[in-house]
Each structure stands twice: as C-alpha cells, then as structure tokens.
Write an enzyme that holds these catalytic residues in place. Structure first.
Site, mmCIF file in Angstrom:
data_model
loop_
_atom_site.group_PDB
_atom_site.id
_atom_site.type_symbol
_atom_site.label_atom_id
_atom_site.label_comp_id
_atom_site.label_asym_id
_atom_site.label_seq_id
_atom_site.Cartn_x
_atom_site.Cartn_y
_atom_site.Cartn_z
ATOM 1 N N ALA A 11 -38.812 12.426 7.356
ATOM 2 C CA ALA A 11 -37.592 12.355 7.718
ATOM 3 C C ALA A 11 -37.414 10.486 7.751
ATOM 4 C CB ALA A 11 -36.384 12.795 9.070
ATOM 5 N N VAL A 12 -38.620 9.947 8.577
ATOM 6 C CA VAL A 12 -38.383 8.439 8.042
ATOM 7 C C VAL A 12 -39.466 8.446 6.794
ATOM 8 C CG1 VAL A 12 -40.377 6.547 8.981
ATOM 9 C CG2 VAL A 12 -39.564 8.246 10.344
ATOM 10 N N ARG A 32 -49.621 23.075 21.764
ATOM 11 C CA ARG A 32 -49.670 22.442 20.582
ATOM 12 C C ARG A 32 -49.101 22.445 18.964
ATOM 13 N NH1 ARG A 32 -50.125 17.859 22.719
ATOM 14 N NH2 ARG A 32 -51.634 17.425 24.983
ATOM 15 N N GLU A 77 -50.880 22.408 35.139
ATOM 16 C CA GLU A 77 -51.912 22.123 35.198
ATOM 17 C C GLU A 77 -51.808 21.061 35.944
ATOM 18 O OE1 GLU A 77 -53.255 20.054 31.597
ATOM 19 O OE2 GLU A 77 -51.676 19.298 30.627
ATOM 20 N N ASP A 132 -46.006 8.225 26.076
ATOM 21 C CA ASP A 132 -45.455 7.292 26.425
ATOM 22 C C ASP A 132 -47.167 5.843 25.947
ATOM 23 O OD1 ASP A 132 -47.320 8.323 27.958
ATOM 24 O OD2 ASP A 132 -47.501 7.581 30.346
ATOM 25 N N GLY A 171 -51.395 12.854 21.533
ATOM 26 C CA GLY A 171 -51.643 14.685 21.298
ATOM 27 C C GLY A 171 -49.991 14.615 20.538
ATOM 28 N N ARG A 179 -50.007 44.585 38.095
ATOM 29 C CA ARG A 179 -51.302 43.632 38.283
ATOM 30 C C ARG A 179 -50.944 41.678 38.570
ATOM 31 N NH1 ARG A 179 -55.431 43.829 33.259
ATOM 32 N NH2 ARG A 179 -56.911 44.634 34.500
ATOM 33 N N ARG A 231 -56.430 9.473 19.723
ATOM 34 C CA ARG A 231 -56.274 7.790 20.644
ATOM 35 C C ARG A 231 -57.964 7.242 21.083
ATOM 36 N NH1 ARG A 231 -52.957 11.077 24.385
ATOM 37 N NH2 ARG A 231 -53.742 13.440 23.816
ATOM 38 N N ASP A 233 -41.985 14.514 29.066
ATOM 39 C CA ASP A 233 -42.160 13.400 29.845
ATOM 40 C C ASP A 233 -41.731 11.919 30.576
ATOM 41 O OD1 ASP A 233 -44.641 12.671 28.560
ATOM 42 O OD2 ASP A 233 -46.194 12.822 29.778
ATOM 43 N N THR A 286 -43.892 14.225 21.977
ATOM 44 C CA THR A 286 -45.116 14.690 22.910
ATOM 45 C C THR A 286 -44.637 15.869 23.167
ATOM 46 O OG1 THR A 286 -45.766 14.702 24.769
ATOM 47 C CG2 THR A 286 -43.933 13.216 24.095
ATOM 48 N N ARG A 332 -49.365 17.921 31.497
ATOM 49 C CA ARG A 332 -50.646 16.977 32.566
ATOM 50 C C ARG A 332 -48.888 16.579 34.086
ATOM 51 N NH1 ARG A 332 -51.388 11.683 29.182
ATOM 52 N NH2 ARG A 332 -49.190 11.998 28.642
ATOM 53 N N ASP A 345 -44.741 16.914 26.310
ATOM 54 C CA ASP A 345 -44.832 16.981 27.853
ATOM 55 C C ASP A 345 -43.425 16.457 28.191
ATOM 56 O OD1 ASP A 345 -47.552 17.780 27.843
ATOM 57 O OD2 ASP A 345 -48.200 15.398 28.091
HETATM 58 P P1 ATP Z 1 -49.400 12.189 24.919
HETATM 59 O O1 ATP Z 1 -47.789 12.499 25.826
HETATM 60 O O2 ATP Z 1 -48.918 14.205 23.828
HETATM 61 O O3 ATP Z 1 -50.867 12.062 25.603
HETATM 62 P P2 ATP Z 1 -49.776 9.449 23.951
HETATM 63 O O4 ATP Z 1 -49.323 8.634 23.509
HETATM 64 O O5 ATP Z 1 -49.398 9.123 25.708
HETATM 65 O O6 ATP Z 1 -49.215 10.777 23.614
HETATM 66 P P3 ATP Z 1 -52.446 8.124 24.876
HETATM 67 O O7 ATP Z 1 -53.255 8.948 24.714
HETATM 68 O O8 ATP Z 1 -51.832 8.094 26.275
HETATM 69 O O9 ATP Z 1 -51.138 9.097 24.368
HETATM 70 O O10 ATP Z 1 -51.648 7.366 23.896
HETATM 71 C C1 ATP Z 1 -52.312 7.511 22.440
HETATM 72 C C2 ATP Z 1 -52.441 6.119 22.040
HETATM 73 O O11 ATP Z 1 -51.923 4.678 22.568
HETATM 74 C C3 ATP Z 1 -53.874 5.292 22.910
HETATM 75 O O12 ATP Z 1 -55.197 5.445 22.562
HETATM 76 C C4 ATP Z 1 -53.840 3.701 22.346
HETATM 77 O O13 ATP Z 1 -54.116 3.972 21.642
HETATM 78 C C5 ATP Z 1 -52.636 3.575 22.787
HETATM 79 N N1 ATP Z 1 -52.356 2.982 23.846
HETATM 80 C C6 ATP Z 1 -52.350 3.851 25.421
HETATM 81 N N2 ATP Z 1 -52.596 3.223 26.529
HETATM 82 C C7 ATP Z 1 -52.361 2.049 26.136
HETATM 83 C C8 ATP Z 1 -51.824 0.686 26.730
HETATM 84 N N3 ATP Z 1 -51.790 0.665 28.014
HETATM 85 N N4 ATP Z 1 -51.643 -0.175 25.719
HETATM 86 C C9 ATP Z 1 -51.965 -0.550 24.980
HETATM 87 N N5 ATP Z 1 -52.072 0.584 23.717
HETATM 88 C C10 ATP Z 1 -51.809 1.984 24.414
#
Ligand code: ATP
Length: 344
Positions: free
Chosen positions: A47-48, A277, A247, A128, A36, A187, A97, A154, A150, A196, A152
């Site tokens: 920065a990178v 977002r 949520e 994550d 996300g 109200r 994703r 989290d 992210t 999440r 979240d």
């Molecule tokens: P957010 O917290 O905002 O949802 P996120 O990085 O956790 O961000 P995900 O959709 O869970 O979002 O993962 C992003 C991408 O990382 C996935 O579309 C996939 O390409 C890769 N990914 C997710 N889980 C795995 C996994 N277990 N192993 C390898 N790659 C993964």
C-alpha cells in the site's frame, strides 16, 4: 499561501496536530520493517509503495530494518516489486533487531546514509522499539511516519496493530485441534501463546476459542483456585480443559507441572510458538495494513513528521510518536470478565 493551505489540510486530516511542515517537499521515500515480523507487513509495504508511486514519489525499500540504514542496503521499488505480496506472511524487506542503531553514532550513520541516497522521508513498520528508532530519526531531522506492525497488540494508542488478528486466528485454529484431543483423552492442555508483557493474544484468542482459563501478565492468578475450578468442572461433566497462558505471565512448564499435581488430571503443555508469527494475513489485517499504508503516504503529502498511524473505533488516526508511546497499554477488563463468565 500554498504552505498555509497545506497546514490547514494537515490539521483537518490529523485532528489539529501537525508537528512540522517541511520547507522542501518530499520526493524520495524509504520504507523499512523492523522488530518481530507480523502477517500484514507485506500488505502495508504494498500500500505504501503503490500509493507513493501514484502520488509521484520515488520509493526505496530499506532491507533488514535499521540495519539497512547503517549498512546502506536498499533497493528501488516500483509497482511490480510489490506484486503478489498482499497475501504473503513475513516481510519481503526482511526484518531485524539492530542494536547498532541504538546509539547516537548509529542514528548519525543512518542519517548520513539517507542524505547520501537523497531519501527525504522514512516510513517504518514495527512495534514500540521500532517507533523509538523512528522518533530518534525524527529528532535528528529526518521526516518519519510509523505504522504499528506487531502481533502483540501492545501499543495502547491504537485499538489494533497489524498482525494481531492473524495471530489470534492461528491460536484459535490450534486450540480447536487441541480441544478434540483434549476431549478424547480427558486431558487438560495448557497452551502457551505469545504477547510478551501484553495479555491481548491470550485474552482475545481465549474468548474466540472458548478457553476455560486465560492467564495474562496484567492479572494475578491463584493456581489452587484454578485447580479447584478444574475439579468442579470435571465433576460437572466437562470433558476438556484448555488453559491459555501468555508468555509473560508465568513459567508455563512449572505452571503445567503444578496444575497436574493439584488436579491429578493428565495435563500437557502445548507451545504454539512461532507459528503465531507466520501465515497469510487475515482479511482484517490486510485491510488494516492497506489503509494504514496509504494513510502514511497521505501524512507525508501534508508535511507531517514524527507521527504514528493508529486506529480508534474504525477511524484512522495520526499522533506524535512520543504521545503514542506514552499511552499505557491496558487489558480490557470488560473482555477479561466476559472470558471468566463464558468459561463456566
Ligand atoms: P516487536 O513488538 O514485534 O518486538 P519492536 O519494534 O518492538 O517489535 P524491538 O526489537 O524492540 O522490536 O525494536 C526493533 C528495533 O528498533 C531494534 O532492533 C532497534 O534497531 C530499534 N530500537 C529499539 N529500541 C530502540 C530505542 N530505545 N531507541 C532507538 N531505537 C530502538
């Protein structure tokens, strides 16, 4: 001798940990955003890229998260590529994703693309899931560094993730507007927020906007007890009620209907949704993203791989991604209790 010095420097910089010192120095670095989107991702990219260029690296932008590695869609980046993005929400590299990456074949294709493009290292920005992808790349021999981006918040190993501060500011501003109409109409508003399975957005935003109740996935709640508190508050002269619901905690539609039935008070549901977002990143997010982006390059300079940048106190940290992911994310009981005290 030089490598030994490098390693010593690495230990100093990252608290005694150095997963791997690469034989070959990194020359060309790829960067991607995944999962996300979160406000501040652009500030981290800037920065990178600029820190990387300062240290003499070639910088490559990988588009649409891990899709860019599977489909080989990438662009060279220079200082000008990241002009005017510090203040912009979203991510100029796009995010996605990518399920195709979640397989041995997917990772293999990504590794082949990187070899073909002579990219020695990849910096990923995401949550994550993105970190798990970075770990897979690291295991396949690719030098990686992960930055937490992210809304979240989290990820338990870091106090803050990039985007969280802007998201709770957006919720705070929305609640402030809802409070006006809540008071005028006597109200009650149930406000659903993102996060999440993590209650941080609801809890922090609840604290800074004076919500009467905060419902989070980490804590059980009783609707009859909430209804009783609302009725008591009404009798005690309260003219507005704001209830923040994360949520992942419950079905907000059912929750709202049932609360209205139990209290007999006109109750509306407001879903802030994707507004959380977007938007220009807050000062805190810009600073965090800027510091973390620069630190990611520093990690590559000292030969680290498979590490996640984090923040503890006000100190940046770098620890193995696997270790970072293993830290359980916990709700702050101190803040939860404080929210309860201040709402009465
Ligand atoms: P957010 O917290 O905002 O949802 P996120 O990085 O956790 O961000 P995900 O959709 O869970 O979002 O993962 C992003 C991408 O990382 C996935 O579309 C996939 O390409 C890769 N990914 C997710 N889980 C795995 C996994 N277990 N192993 C390898 N790659 C993964």
């Amino acid at each position: 001798m030089f490598l030994a010095l490098l390693k010593f420097h690495a230990d100093l910089a990252i608290g005694g940990y150095n997963e791997r010192v690469k034989e070959e120095p990194v020359k060309r670095i790829g960067i991607l955003t995944s999962g996300g989107d979160a406000p501040g991702m652009n500030a981290a990219i800037r920065a990178v890229v600029r820190t990387g260029i300062y240290h003499g690296y070639e910088m490559i932008g990988i588009e649409r998260g891990y899709h860019g590695l599977i489909d080989d869609t990438m662009v060279p980046m220079n200082s000008r590529s990241v002009s005017e993005i510090l203040q912009r929400g979203g991510t100029i590299l796009k995010t996605a994703r990518c399920t195709a990456f979640n397989s041995v074949e997917g990772v293999q294709r990504a590794v082949e693309t990187l070899r073909r493009r002579n990219i020695d290292a990849v910096i990923v920005i995401g949550g994550d899931g993105t970190f798990r992808g970075a770990q897979d790349l690291h295991d396949a021999g690719v030098t990686t560094v992960a930055i937490p981006g992210t809304i979240d918040n989290d990820l338990g190993y870091t106090d803050l993730t990039i985007g969280f501060d802007t998201a709770i500011t957006t919720v705070m501003e929305s609640v402030s507007k809802l409070r006006d109409t809540s008071s005028s109409h006597e109200r009650m508003f149930v406000v659903e927020v993102m996060g999440r399975n993590c209650g941080d957005i609801a809890l922090f935003a609840g604290l800074i906007s004076g919500a009467e109740e905060v419902i989070v996935p980490e804590m059980e709640f009783s609707l009859p007890e909430i209804a009783e508190r609302v009725n008591k508050g009404m009798q005690g002269g309260k003219s507005h009620f704001i209830i923040l619901v994360a949520e992942g905690a419950t079905d907000p539609y059912e929750f709202t209907k049932e609360l209205e039935r139990l209290t007999q008070i006109n109750t509306r549901l407001a879903v802030i949704g994707h507004l959380q977002r977007g938007g220009s990143p807050s000062a805190t997010d810009r600073l965090l993203a800027t510091r973390m982006g620069a630190r990611a390059i520093e990690e590559l300079r000292i030969g680290s791989s498979g590490v996640a940048i984090g923040l503890r106190g006000n100190v940046l940290t770098a620890k193995p991604i696997a270790e970072a992911l293993a830290v359980r994310d916990r709700l702050s009981m101190e803040l939860y209790r404080l929210a309860e005290i201040l709402a009465r």
